[in-house]
Scaffold this active site. Structure first.
Site, PDB file in Angstrom:
ATOM      1  N   GLY A 178       0.863  -1.200  -0.022  1.00 31.23           N
ATOM      2  CA  GLY A 178      -0.085  -0.068  -0.093  1.00 31.23           C
ATOM      3  C   GLY A 178       0.776   1.364  -0.003  1.00 31.23           C
TER       4      GLY A 178
ATOM      5  N   ARG B 220       0.277  -5.153  -4.981  1.00 31.12           N
ATOM      6  CA  ARG B 220       0.712  -6.002  -3.890  1.00 31.12           C
ATOM      7  C   ARG B 220       0.888  -7.339  -4.502  1.00 31.12           C
ATOM      8  NH1 ARG B 220      -0.781  -3.935   1.265  1.00 31.12           N
ATOM      9  NH2 ARG B 220      -2.503  -2.359   1.354  1.00 31.12           N
TER      10      ARG B 220
ATOM     11  N   ASP C 150       5.732  -5.452   5.593  1.00 29.87           N
ATOM     12  CA  ASP C 150       6.020  -6.837   5.968  1.00 29.87           C
ATOM     13  C   ASP C 150       6.024  -7.479   4.616  1.00 29.87           C
ATOM     14  OD1 ASP C 150       6.452  -8.613   8.059  1.00 29.87           O
ATOM     15  OD2 ASP C 150       4.561  -9.475   7.221  1.00 29.87           O
TER      16      ASP C 150
ATOM     17  N   THR D 149       5.062   1.901   6.081  1.00 25.59           N
ATOM     18  CA  THR D 149       3.464   1.545   6.171  1.00 25.59           C
ATOM     19  C   THR D 149       2.835   2.334   7.057  1.00 25.59           C
ATOM     20  OG1 THR D 149       2.168   0.114   6.985  1.00 25.59           O
ATOM     21  CG2 THR D 149       4.059  -0.255   7.921  1.00 25.59           C
TER      22      THR D 149
ATOM     23  N   ASP E 203       0.626   1.786   8.719  1.00 23.50           N
ATOM     24  CA  ASP E 203       0.242   0.829   9.957  1.00 23.50           C
ATOM     25  C   ASP E 203       1.132   0.769  11.040  1.00 23.50           C
ATOM     26  OD1 ASP E 203      -2.056   0.203   8.274  1.00 23.50           O
ATOM     27  OD2 ASP E 203      -1.261  -1.805   7.794  1.00 23.50           O
TER      28      ASP E 203
ATOM     29  N   ASP F 239       3.403  -1.056  11.880  1.00 24.80           N
ATOM     30  CA  ASP F 239       3.470  -2.459  12.159  1.00 24.80           C
ATOM     31  C   ASP F 239       4.673  -3.459  11.981  1.00 24.80           C
ATOM     32  OD1 ASP F 239       3.040  -2.909   9.696  1.00 24.80           O
ATOM     33  OD2 ASP F 239       1.151  -4.376  10.203  1.00 24.80           O
TER      34      ASP F 239
ATOM     35  N   MET G 173      -7.789   3.048   9.420  1.00 25.53           N
ATOM     36  CA  MET G 173      -7.261   1.773   9.013  1.00 25.53           C
ATOM     37  C   MET G 173      -6.148   1.485  10.056  1.00 25.53           C
ATOM     38  SD  MET G 173      -7.389   1.507   4.912  1.00 25.53           S
ATOM     39  CE  MET G 173      -6.378   2.868   4.249  1.00 25.53           C
ATOM     40  N   GLY G 174      -5.373   0.317   9.616  1.00 32.17           N
ATOM     41  CA  GLY G 174      -4.361  -0.055  10.250  1.00 32.17           C
ATOM     42  C   GLY G 174      -4.094  -1.592  10.324  1.00 32.17           C
ATOM     43  N   ARG G 175      -5.114  -2.402  10.026  1.00 35.45           N
ATOM     44  CA  ARG G 175      -4.972  -3.596   9.540  1.00 35.45           C
ATOM     45  C   ARG G 175      -5.201  -4.361  11.056  1.00 35.45           C
ATOM     46  NH1 ARG G 175      -1.382  -5.596   4.770  1.00 35.45           N
ATOM     47  NH2 ARG G 175      -3.263  -5.498   3.673  1.00 35.45           N
TER      48      ARG G 175
ATOM     49  N   ARG H 108     -23.745   8.371  14.283  1.00 35.57           N
ATOM     50  CA  ARG H 108     -23.314   8.166  12.805  1.00 35.57           C
ATOM     51  C   ARG H 108     -22.166   7.632  12.904  1.00 35.57           C
ATOM     52  NH1 ARG H 108     -27.973   9.515  12.297  1.00 35.57           N
ATOM     53  NH2 ARG H 108     -28.750  11.582  11.237  1.00 35.57           N
TER      54      ARG H 108
ATOM     55  N   ARG I 167      -4.232   7.692   3.355  1.00 40.99           N
ATOM     56  CA  ARG I 167      -2.995   7.355   2.806  1.00 40.99           C
ATOM     57  C   ARG I 167      -2.239   8.336   1.630  1.00 40.99           C
ATOM     58  NH1 ARG I 167      -3.459   1.159   1.514  1.00 40.99           N
ATOM     59  NH2 ARG I 167      -3.097   1.729  -0.496  1.00 40.99           N
TER      60      ARG I 167
HETATM   61  O1  F6P Z   1      -1.206  -1.673   4.965  1.00 37.20           O
HETATM   62  C1  F6P Z   1      -1.797  -0.455   4.648  1.00 37.20           C
HETATM   63  C2  F6P Z   1      -3.291  -0.498   4.787  1.00 37.20           C
HETATM   64  O2  F6P Z   1      -3.704   1.007   4.353  1.00 37.20           O
HETATM   65  C3  F6P Z   1      -4.024  -1.090   5.925  1.00 37.20           C
HETATM   66  O3  F6P Z   1      -4.247  -0.336   6.837  1.00 37.20           O
HETATM   67  C4  F6P Z   1      -5.280  -1.503   5.279  1.00 37.20           C
HETATM   68  O4  F6P Z   1      -5.962  -2.331   5.915  1.00 37.20           O
HETATM   69  C5  F6P Z   1      -4.909  -1.798   3.734  1.00 37.20           C
HETATM   70  O5  F6P Z   1      -3.669  -1.293   3.450  1.00 37.20           O
HETATM   71  C6  F6P Z   1      -5.739  -1.412   2.675  1.00 37.20           C
HETATM   72  O6  F6P Z   1      -5.319  -2.108   1.486  1.00 37.20           O
HETATM   73  P1  F6P Z   1      -5.566  -1.772   0.189  1.00 37.20           P
HETATM   74  O7  F6P Z   1      -5.024  -0.513  -0.278  1.00 37.20           O
HETATM   75  O8  F6P Z   1      -5.299  -3.001  -0.796  1.00 37.20           O
HETATM   76  O9  F6P Z   1      -7.296  -1.611  -0.071  1.00 37.20           O
END
Ligand code: F6P
Length: 341
Positions: A10, A71, A102, A124, A126, A128, A168-170, A265, A274
């Site tokens: 990403g 990816r 990763d 990233t 994230d 992580d 986000m952040g997985r 809401r 991003r």
């Molecule tokens: O790993 C970065 C990230 O933005 C995560 O936080 C999120 O779950 C994922 O990528 C989303 O992926 P994509 O851009 O493939 O939808």
């Protein structure tokens, strides 16, 4: 040397700054740089562009990656592995700098195991990746989420509502943690903790009682019941579920409206986090790591990743950086819950 560079996974703010760092350091040492397009996909297809100073000038503050990203997992098949090795050989690329999270770094380690001369740069939003204190992209993405929460505060305040912001952040809660802490949320849900419905409802009721509204930040990976049935979630090339489909924000909003009895809401910030220019912190971090990566190449320290340890940038073996994600630790959780419990 001819040094190859790619950005995989990403996108996040700071990637262009990192490519620029590689280019400036490499050219200043008499090397040339070849950019692979769209991450590992460019190595499978042999799609590259030469990258000189002119291509990266003015890019330090621009989000995304001008090389493109994907990816793609090139080592999913033996055929892909052979293709990657033959592309590097036919283009006379002496060493490769792989910039990614990763998945990209795991692919980098695989290439190293197969004899490739590769070093890694972690990135990233994230945050992580193990072995590095911070990854670039995280500060920028979290800053955008904090601004979003502040905007939502105006609406929540005006309408006396509860608003849930899903970030986000997985499977790591760093972005939610930073957003909740820095944005002053009434409650923050992270993937690292079991869902405590009563604590959430209580925090929201207290927020509404004391100031007339409440703000909740929820990580997309938070442990709440999913709106998807098992096996329904779409997966990427590395087998990761696309968590946005889980619907954490809308789920929590419906629950809170029922349990706390206040109009609620939800807003899902998604990929808005991003994009955009990297923060000062991310520009400097990306630049430092990229320069270190070229130094690792020059020192012949292949199979290493440039990471931030305290205030120092050092090289560590791939194995230290990949595998299990770096999750939010107990002392951060303690800090967070000082403000929302
Ligand atoms: O790993 C970065 C990230 O933005 C995560 O936080 C999120 O779950 C994922 O990528 C989303 O992926 P994509 O851009 O493939 O939808």
């Amino acid at each position: 040397m001819k040094i190859g560079v790619l950005t995989g996974g990403g996108d996040c703010p700071g990637l262009n700054a990192a490519i620029r760092g590689v280019v400036y350091r490499a050219l200043s040492r008499g090397h040339t740089v070849e950019g692979f397009l769209d991450g590992w996909k460019g190595l499978l297809d042999g799609r590259t562009i030469p990258v000189d100073r002119a291509k990266v000038q003015g890019l330090i503050g621009k989000g995304g990656t001008f090389l493109g990203s994907s990816r793609t997992n090139p080592f999913k098949s033996e055929e892909g592995t052979k293709k990657v090795l033959s592309t590097l050989e036919s283009l006379h690329v002496d060493a490769l700098v792989a910039i990614g999270g990763d998945d990209t770094l795991t692919a980098g380690r695989e290439l190293f195991r197969r004899g490739g001369k590769v070093v890694g740069v972690p990135k990233t939003m994230d945050n992580d990746v193990n072995a590095t204190d911070w990854t670039f992209g995280f500060d920028s993405a979290s800053s955008v989420a904090v601004e979003a929460l502040e905007r939502l505060r105006d609406t929540a305040d005006s309408h006396h509502r509860v608003i849930v912001l899903e970030v986000m952040g997985r499977h790591a809660g760093w972005v939610a943690l930073a957003t909740g802490l820095a944005g002053g949320a009434d409650y923050t849900l992270l993937p690292e903790e079991p869902f405590q419905e009563s604590a959430l409802v209580e925090a929201v009721r207290r927020g509404v009682r004391t100031k007339g509204y409440a703000l909740v930040v929820a990580s997309e990976g938070a442990q709440v019941a999913s709106q998807l049935k098992a096996g329904e979630a779409a997966k990427d090339d590395f087998g990761h579920e696309i968590l946005q489909g889980k619907g954490v924000g809308p789920y929590l909003a419906a629950l809170l409206e029922k349990k706390a009895g206040v109009e609620t809401r939800s807003a899902v910030i998604g990929h808005i986090q991003r994009g955009g220019p990297p923060t000062l912190f991310d520009r400097i971090l990306a630049t430092r790591l990229a320069v270190k990566a070229v130094d690792l190449v020059e020192a012949g320290q292949f199979g290493h990743v440039a990471v931030l340890r305290g205030s120092e940038v050092v090289g560590v073996p791939f194995d230290e950086a990949i595998g299990a994600p770096k999750l939010v630790s107990a002392h951060w959780l303690d800090l967070l819950h000082t403000f929302d419990s």
